[in-house]
Design a protein around this motif. Structure first.
Motif: not given
Length: 129
Positions: A78-81, A104-112, A116-129
């Motif tokens: 999970i990668r979180t901005f 596993a995880s990465t979290t970072v602070e970004v300026s924006r 507008p109004g979004a406090l975070l954005e999340v990317e995910v990498t997963a396995v299927a099957g």
């Protein structure tokens, strides 16, 4: 190896010219790389505090994963901005409830973020099957 770019009907259409998920088929399994998700509703609007936005984002992530035969249990990273790391406790409460296996995880602070109004954005990498 086969690459498929997809926008599952289980979530609203992307806000721009991108795919919600890149699926890389590797025989009997696939690697799913999700685009960053924000807490947009069906009209593209973002509302709520960090907890509400976190819940909405993971609702969208769940919809994308399930459309490809995966689940939260199969998330590898999970990668979180975040626009304010002081919101980490509220986000962490939601994440710990949904991901008891702590991927596993990465979290970072970004300026924006782009919406507008979004406090975070999340990317995910997963396995299927």
């Amino acid at each position: 190896m086969t690459l498929t770019l997809d926008n599952p009907t289980t979530v609203p259409a992307p806000a721009g010219p991108y795919a919600h998920v890149a699926r890389i088929d590797l025989g009997d399994r696939a690697l799913l790389v999700l685009s960053g998700q924000i807490a947009a509703d069906e009209n593209g609007e973002v509302h709520g505090d960090i907890v509400a936005q976190s819940e909405r984002i993971f609702e969208l992530v769940r919809g994308i994963l399930e459309a490809h035969g995966s689940s939260f249990e199969q998330v590898a990273h999970i990668r979180t901005f975040m626009t304010d790391l002081d919101d980490l406790p509220g986000y962490g409460t939601v994440r710990r409830r949904l991901f008891p296996h702590a991927p596993a995880s990465t979290t970072v602070e970004v300026s924006r973020l782009f919406k507008p109004g979004a406090l975070l954005e999340v990317e995910v990498t997963a396995v299927a099957g």
